[in-house]
Design an enzyme around this catalytic site. Structure first.
Site, PDB file in Angstrom:
ATOM      1  N   ASP A 299      10.589  25.159   6.201  1.00 31.36           N
ATOM      2  CA  ASP A 299       9.407  24.755   6.959  1.00 31.36           C
ATOM      3  C   ASP A 299       9.332  25.596   8.217  1.00 31.36           C
ATOM      4  OD1 ASP A 299       7.170  23.171   7.528  1.00 31.36           O
ATOM      5  OD2 ASP A 299       8.209  21.321   7.037  1.00 31.36           O
TER       6      ASP A 299
ATOM      7  N   HIS B 112       2.396  30.329  11.485  1.00 33.57           N
ATOM      8  CA  HIS B 112       2.835  28.930  11.495  1.00 33.57           C
ATOM      9  C   HIS B 112       3.947  28.665  10.491  1.00 33.57           C
ATOM     10  CE1 HIS B 112      -0.327  27.078  14.106  1.00 33.57           C
ATOM     11  NE2 HIS B 112      -0.872  28.265  13.878  1.00 33.57           N
TER      12      HIS B 112
HETATM   13  C1  GDG Z   1       2.215  24.097   9.050  1.00 33.11           C
HETATM   14  C2  GDG Z   1       3.662  24.545   8.817  1.00 33.11           C
HETATM   15  C3  GDG Z   1       4.216  23.832  11.141  1.00 33.11           C
HETATM   16  C4  GDG Z   1       0.640  14.370   7.396  1.00 33.11           C
HETATM   17  N1  GDG Z   1       0.220  13.394   6.578  1.00 33.11           N
HETATM   18  C5  GDG Z   1      -0.784  12.764   7.215  1.00 33.11           C
HETATM   19  C6  GDG Z   1      -0.981  13.380   8.457  1.00 33.11           C
HETATM   20  N2  GDG Z   1      -0.087  14.368   8.536  1.00 33.11           N
HETATM   21  C7  GDG Z   1       0.060  15.231   9.734  1.00 33.11           C
HETATM   22  C8  GDG Z   1       1.417  15.065  10.363  1.00 33.11           C
HETATM   23  C9  GDG Z   1       1.554  16.379  11.123  1.00 33.11           C
HETATM   24  C10 GDG Z   1       0.775  17.354  10.226  1.00 33.11           C
HETATM   25  O1  GDG Z   1      -0.057  16.566   9.376  1.00 33.11           O
HETATM   26  C11 GDG Z   1       1.721  18.141   9.330  1.00 33.11           C
HETATM   27  O2  GDG Z   1       2.355  19.106  10.104  1.00 33.11           O
HETATM   28  P1  GDG Z   1       3.715  19.764   9.641  1.00 33.11           P
HETATM   29  O3  GDG Z   1       4.221  20.568  10.772  1.00 33.11           O
HETATM   30  O4  GDG Z   1       4.650  18.692   9.258  1.00 33.11           O
HETATM   31  O5  GDG Z   1       3.402  20.604   8.333  1.00 33.11           O
HETATM   32  P2  GDG Z   1       2.261  21.613   7.700  1.00 33.11           P
HETATM   33  O6  GDG Z   1       1.014  20.902   7.393  1.00 33.11           O
HETATM   34  O7  GDG Z   1       2.933  22.241   6.543  1.00 33.11           O
HETATM   35  O8  GDG Z   1       1.960  22.705   8.846  1.00 33.11           O
HETATM   36  C12 GDG Z   1       4.621  23.714   9.669  1.00 33.11           C
HETATM   37  C13 GDG Z   1       2.744  23.519  11.330  1.00 33.11           C
HETATM   38  O9  GDG Z   1       1.939  24.326  10.464  1.00 33.11           O
HETATM   39  C14 GDG Z   1       2.304  23.784  12.766  1.00 33.11           C
HETATM   40  O10 GDG Z   1       2.585  25.086  13.159  1.00 33.11           O
HETATM   41  O11 GDG Z   1       4.998  22.914  11.884  1.00 33.11           O
HETATM   42  O12 GDG Z   1       5.953  24.181   9.493  1.00 33.11           O
HETATM   43  O13 GDG Z   1       4.000  24.437   7.427  1.00 33.11           O
HETATM   44  O14 GDG Z   1       0.885  16.317  12.347  1.00 33.11           O
HETATM   45  O15 GDG Z   1       1.462  13.902  11.156  1.00 33.11           O
HETATM   46  N3  GDG Z   1      -1.907  12.990   9.359  1.00 33.11           N
HETATM   47  C15 GDG Z   1      -2.689  11.924   9.010  1.00 33.11           C
HETATM   48  N4  GDG Z   1      -2.555  11.285   7.802  1.00 33.11           N
HETATM   49  C16 GDG Z   1      -1.615  11.659   6.892  1.00 33.11           C
HETATM   50  O16 GDG Z   1      -1.506  11.036   5.816  1.00 33.11           O
HETATM   51  N5  GDG Z   1      -3.613  11.494   9.878  1.00 33.11           N
END
Ligand code: GDG
Length: 462
Positions: free
Chosen positions: A364, A156
């Site tokens: 990222d 990821h």
């Molecule tokens: C890893 C990789 C890759 C965030 N704050 C809240 C909340 N979130 C949710 C977002 C989004 C998820 O969490 C975060 O996903 P990301 O992709 O931005 O980042 P990582 O957590 O670092 O994930 C990344 C991912 O895996 C998938 O393969 O894209 O690059 O690092 O869905 O909306 N959700 C809620 N409250 C929050 O305060 N409910």
């Protein structure tokens, strides 16, 4: 039909999955299809001498088998090797690498133990899908138990170029263990290229047609499968009557003000201090934004036991306080910083109610927030996505305003442009981006990965 076995470090709570989104929602449909098993850590940490017996619960025809970690395993495997060695180095942050040999021992031990427990549950018709950097050596451990079924791995997070990876003392071992899989999936073609460069330059391997990659006497499939989101569920959350009311309230409170939104786990890879500096620069370069624009930053805490995370929190609190002190007024707070998790439907409403989505990680794997921001917009009045060139999502989302997150002027100028972009241009960009987000949604990701895994060649029993 094969049963799907998913393995991830943390097993999501499927009861609340639709609320929290993420991997659980992405995989639940595939797990249900032919009966499924999800295996991983339950999130509990127990005494070092406590029994580590797997616990089975059933949810909608899916078997969920979880195991706890001991305190020592938590400190070495999870906080140590996974989050102080692999996380920083795979995000190109060698300065934050904190290497100790006990971390590696813990990492190997937990992977070996999980493989031993899981091997007993795998049948001859199963196909296994392992997720993320915590579990890189899992397949090689499973093969030691005679498991010959197809095993795929999806990373990821980014895979860095060989010059960066070789700083991890165990790089050769890590890459060799990856060859126990039948298929390795990365987020972007850049990650695939970095991996294949390592294989050819450091491991004496070769890359054949279609990405078939050979080294260590094995040949495996290697491809990128950019992860996506469930577009309709975000759109719907952003368009419920409650969301409408929330957006109305925001608009009334903010009078004719505009909001820029950022949503990120509080992680040093997400570029949050640079983002705040860029917002300050926006106010300096374009003072017309004073009392007109607010940056809403949601940054829920994670991995607080790792020192680098506590440091970034302090830095961020200092910066937002300084900007609010310098520019704020009785009736205007420039930065609204929320250091806790916000419900998913509130996030969707916030996305929709914001003129610009600011997604500026320093590195990222993909970044799902960028895609969620696009999906939540109202086509009749869409906001503008500002996206770091170092997010995996930038490889596809070309119509975003692509920025260099290290360059505060560049990001400030993009914010100014987004806030003043004419409707026609916003609509055109949004339409093109939505098409891309839809074309590579989470179902597409899951189906292409599992399809590719089912087409991999001869299984590789040890
Ligand atoms: C890893 C990789 C890759 C965030 N704050 C809240 C909340 N979130 C949710 C977002 C989004 C998820 O969490 C975060 O996903 P990301 O992709 O931005 O980042 P990582 O957590 O670092 O994930 C990344 C991912 O895996 C998938 O393969 O894209 O690059 O690092 O869905 O909306 N959700 C809620 N409250 C929050 O305060 N409910």
């Amino acid at each position: 039909m094969s049963r799907l076995v998913v393995v991830s470090n943390r097993v999501a709570d499927l009861e609340t999955a639709s609320q929290s989104g993420g991997l659980a929602v992405a995989l639940e449909a595939a797990l249900k299809e032919n009966g499924g098993l999800w295996f991983g850590w339950d999130g509990n940490v127990v005494e070092d001498d406590a029994p580590l017996t797997p616990r089975l619960i059933e949810h909608n025809a899916i078997d969920i088998v979880t195991v706890p970690l001991t305190r020592n395993e938590y400190e070495t495997y999870y906080l140590g090797y996974s989050n102080k060695v692999l996380w920083p180095s795979l995000h190109y942050r060698l300065g934050l690498l904190d290497y100790q040999s006990t971390f590696l021992e813990g990492y190997r031990r937990v992977n070996a133990r999980m493989a031993e427990q899981l091997a007993k549950l795998i049948g001859p018709q199963d196909v296994v899908w392992v997720h993320d950097y915590h579990l890189i050596p899992l397949a090689s451990e499973l093969r030691k138990h005679g498991i010959g079924v197809r095993i795929g791995f999806f990373l990821h997070i980014p895979f860095p170029p060989p010059d960066v990876l070789v700083a991890v003392p165990d790089h050769a071992w890590l890459v060799e263990t990856l060859f126990a899989y039948d298929l390795i999936g990365f987020q972007t073609s850049g990650d695939v290229a970095n991996f294949q460069r390592y294989v050819t330059e450091q491991a004496g391997g070769t890359v054949g047609p279609g990405g078939q990659t050979s080294a260590f006497g094995r040949s495996i499939a290697v491809r990128c499968f950019p992860i996506g989101i469930d577009v309709d569920s975000i759109y719907e959350m952003a368009h419920t009557p409650q969301a409408e009311a929330q957006i109305q309230r925001l608009a009334q409170r903010a009078l004719n003000r505009m909001q820029i939104i950022g949503v990120d786990r509080l992680d040093y890879t997400k570029g949050l201090p640079d983002r705040l500096r860029a917002f300050r620069r926006l106010l300096e370069l374009y003072p017309g934004n004073i009392k007109r624009v607010t940056l809403m930053q949601v940054a829920p805490p994670t991995r607080e036991e790792v020192a680098a995370y506590a440091e970034i929190r302090q830095e961020l609190e200092g910066l937002s306080g300084a900007i609010n002190g310098e520019f704020g007024d009785f009736d205007w707070t420039p930065v609204r910083y929320i250091h806790r998790a916000v419900p998913r439907d509130t996030l969707a409403a916030l996305f929709r109610g914001s003129k610009a989505g600011l997604v500026t990680p320093l590195r990222d794997g993909m970044n799902l927030v960028a895609k969620e921001y696009i999906a939540a917009q109202d086509a009749a009045d869409p906001g503008v996505l500002i996206l770091s060139r170092f997010a995996g999502a930038a490889e596809d989302l070309e119509e975003a305003l692509i920025v260099n997150p290290y360059d505060v002027d560049d990001v400030a100028n993009a914010m100014q442009r987004a806030l003043n972009m004419p409707f026609e241009e916003r609509a055109e960009r949004h339409q093109a981006l939505l098409k891309r987000v839809r074309a590579r949604d989470v179902r597409h990701w899951r189906e292409t990965f599992l399809g590719a895994l089912s087409r991999t060649g001869q299984c590789q029993a040890a």
